[in-house]
Design a protein around this motif. Sequence first.
Motif, mmCIF file in Angstrom:
data_model
loop_
_atom_site.group_PDB
_atom_site.id
_atom_site.type_symbol
_atom_site.label_atom_id
_atom_site.label_comp_id
_atom_site.label_asym_id
_atom_site.label_seq_id
_atom_site.Cartn_x
_atom_site.Cartn_y
_atom_site.Cartn_z
ATOM 1 N N ARG A 62 0.836 -1.307 0.043
ATOM 2 C CA ARG A 62 0.088 -0.122 0.098
ATOM 3 C C ARG A 62 0.912 1.278 -0.096
ATOM 4 O O ARG A 62 0.624 2.347 -0.663
ATOM 5 C CB ARG A 62 -0.909 0.036 1.243
ATOM 6 N N ARG A 63 1.974 1.229 0.700
ATOM 7 C CA ARG A 63 2.814 2.390 0.846
ATOM 8 C C ARG A 63 3.984 2.137 1.654
ATOM 9 O O ARG A 63 4.158 1.141 2.324
ATOM 10 C CB ARG A 63 2.121 3.621 1.759
ATOM 11 N N GLY A 72 11.544 -4.138 6.478
ATOM 12 C CA GLY A 72 10.267 -4.585 6.973
ATOM 13 C C GLY A 72 8.967 -4.957 6.107
ATOM 14 O O GLY A 72 8.745 -3.866 5.653
ATOM 15 N N VAL A 73 8.430 -5.999 6.044
ATOM 16 C CA VAL A 73 7.295 -6.065 5.263
ATOM 17 C C VAL A 73 6.051 -6.392 6.300
ATOM 18 O O VAL A 73 6.144 -7.409 6.991
ATOM 19 C CB VAL A 73 7.411 -7.017 4.328
ATOM 20 N N HIS A 74 5.328 -5.434 6.628
ATOM 21 C CA HIS A 74 4.158 -5.573 7.526
ATOM 22 C C HIS A 74 3.064 -6.250 7.004
ATOM 23 O O HIS A 74 2.136 -5.648 6.237
ATOM 24 C CB HIS A 74 3.852 -4.345 8.296
ATOM 25 N N LEU A 111 7.749 -1.584 4.250
ATOM 26 C CA LEU A 111 6.505 -1.623 3.142
ATOM 27 C C LEU A 111 5.237 -2.298 4.011
ATOM 28 O O LEU A 111 5.170 -3.370 4.582
ATOM 29 C CB LEU A 111 6.782 -2.709 2.374
ATOM 30 N N ASP A 112 4.249 -1.435 3.922
ATOM 31 C CA ASP A 112 2.924 -1.710 4.410
ATOM 32 C C ASP A 112 2.091 -2.686 3.465
ATOM 33 O O ASP A 112 1.863 -2.373 2.037
ATOM 34 C CB ASP A 112 2.338 -0.165 4.719
ATOM 35 N N ASP A 113 2.061 -3.551 3.963
ATOM 36 C CA ASP A 113 1.419 -4.845 3.064
ATOM 37 C C ASP A 113 0.171 -5.427 3.475
ATOM 38 O O ASP A 113 -0.122 -6.637 3.842
ATOM 39 C CB ASP A 113 2.381 -6.023 2.882
ATOM 40 N N PRO A 114 -1.112 -4.741 3.528
ATOM 41 C CA PRO A 114 -2.195 -5.119 4.030
ATOM 42 C C PRO A 114 -2.802 -6.360 3.440
ATOM 43 O O PRO A 114 -3.609 -7.001 4.128
ATOM 44 C CB PRO A 114 -3.035 -3.773 4.033
#
Length: 614
Positions: A17-18, A71-73, A100-103
């Motif tokens: 996402r961002r 970090g890949v959250h 990396l925001d990975d929802p």
Amino acid sequence: MTSSERMKVRAPELRGRRWLNTGGAELGLAELRGRIVVLDFWTFCCVNCLHALDELRVVEEEFGDVLTIIGVHSPKFVHEADPAAVEAAVERYGVEHPVLDDPELTTWDAYAARAWPTLAVIDPDGFVVARMAGEGHGPGLAALVRELIEQHGDRLRRGDGPYVPPPAPDTALRFPGKVVALPGGTYLVSDTAHHQLVELAADLETELRRVGDGDRGFVDGQATSARFSEPQGLLVLDASSVLVADTVNHAIRRVDLDAGTVSTLAGTGSQLRERVAPGSTATELSSPWDLARWDDRVVVAMAGSHQLWTLDPDTGTATVLAGTTNEGLRDGAFDEAFLAQPSGLAADGPVLWVADSEISALRRVVTDPEAGPQVGTAVGQGLFDFGHRDGPAAAALLQHPLGVAVLPDSSVAVADTYNGAVRRFDPSSGTVSTLAEGLAEPSDLLVDGETLIVVESAAHRLVRLPIPAGSLRGSPGGGSVGGGTLVDGTSHTVRRTPTGLGPGVALRIGFVPPAGQHLDDRFGDPTSLTVAADPPSLLRSGAGTSTGLTRELELDPAVGSGVLQVAVAAAACDSADGTAGTFAACHRYQQDWGIPVVVSGDGAATLELDLRSV
């Protein structure tokens, strides 16, 4: 084909996402070519992920010139997909690399991650050369980075990485964790992200003093110069002494408020890496999160090992009370029960109530076997089911609760952290209701007369709520709701792609010790493998705990689907150098997997999970 040949595949692109901690820049693998890259798949609820973050800090510091950690959250809980919550967690846990925001779990799926945390190592040419699940990989990762530096030499791109620190926050408290009332009518709160304790006046805002200099560290001495690392739970011992669960230091500290000094009662500053059974003692601890007096003992919620411990406040002797170290929900005797990141404690006579966060549960602990299971479940469904639903406790749902308190009528208030709510469990009627909503990650509760003090952690403050009349001792108008409301909210299951398996499955755990280490079997097999299933009927054979890294399983096609629970541990020792009197250090690697599975005749006959593969 060797394991290294199997692992050398082109790294998928990073999509989410961002980006956080990059100053707004988008990162791609092309920009990272020439550097060694470690992807850390994490989620902020997971204590194992927090342990991995601590291990990565050391590696970052040593190899920052050539190494970029990203970090890949990839969230487990619904709340963890909230953009503001992700941003807060990156700050709360001191993450000093790009995230990396990975929802939608896009990058998680691309790298076939199965567990939190998982590390993927990418070489300077853009190939995945290793994968490591779980915690304990710090020394092995450092050894692998040294190998890659030697292998790629002058082709490495050196210099600063893409990390850009965010603006420094400015609030009096920063992600406070727990609170206690002091004998003089004031309150002590763990100011967790500031690595301090703060004494507050009755208005919950006026600061009277701080304990700790505010820098992360492990230093005893005068209160003005002592150091903590993300302190959480607090327990008043007497008029002047307070115990502190110094979580990231893996220690219990004692604060003498009269003398203004800090000392260490238990713990060495290093995380416990061994499996310690109920009744056994240990000198090292693992992420103590809360403290309580119960049954003439001090109990520690040992979140890092998924256990409850007791502590002798005079000698500092720490003994395991309950929990096997397996993460999950299983009731029973102290030496058989499973817990999952216990994070909040409250005693009510013969009962100890536990906020068991990772299984979104409220657990009940008793010492009398005739009263039923010594560890039982009041509310909660397991590792993968959560939500906000009131009503009969057997069907009610919480979402990662961190705090608990006993109300005057002996009902139980729960800081339902990821639902932003305070819930109430009534043991007499077996029902759950909601007392308050709209809170920012409440992490602790304290009964103070007719009010409930709530640590609103993500709002960086403490607030007071009135206790409903129905929950005050002797008050009229009680009942199952106790002044609260009934919420028929949504239920959730952890979202991951299920694995198709056949009825007969060969389970294989991949584990390659780091260079310079070996599996030392002089005293027996240094591995442990536990297999269970939810529902239990899914697994016809192959359940239980034994040594080894392989197991033959038989699944029931009539059950159709469920979650296969696998927990593994392996100990590898440094190679001895032959010097007399030299003892090789040993390292424990461990991980729990919950694998959603669908059973069919054409499903896979092998399930391979990597603890450490290169």
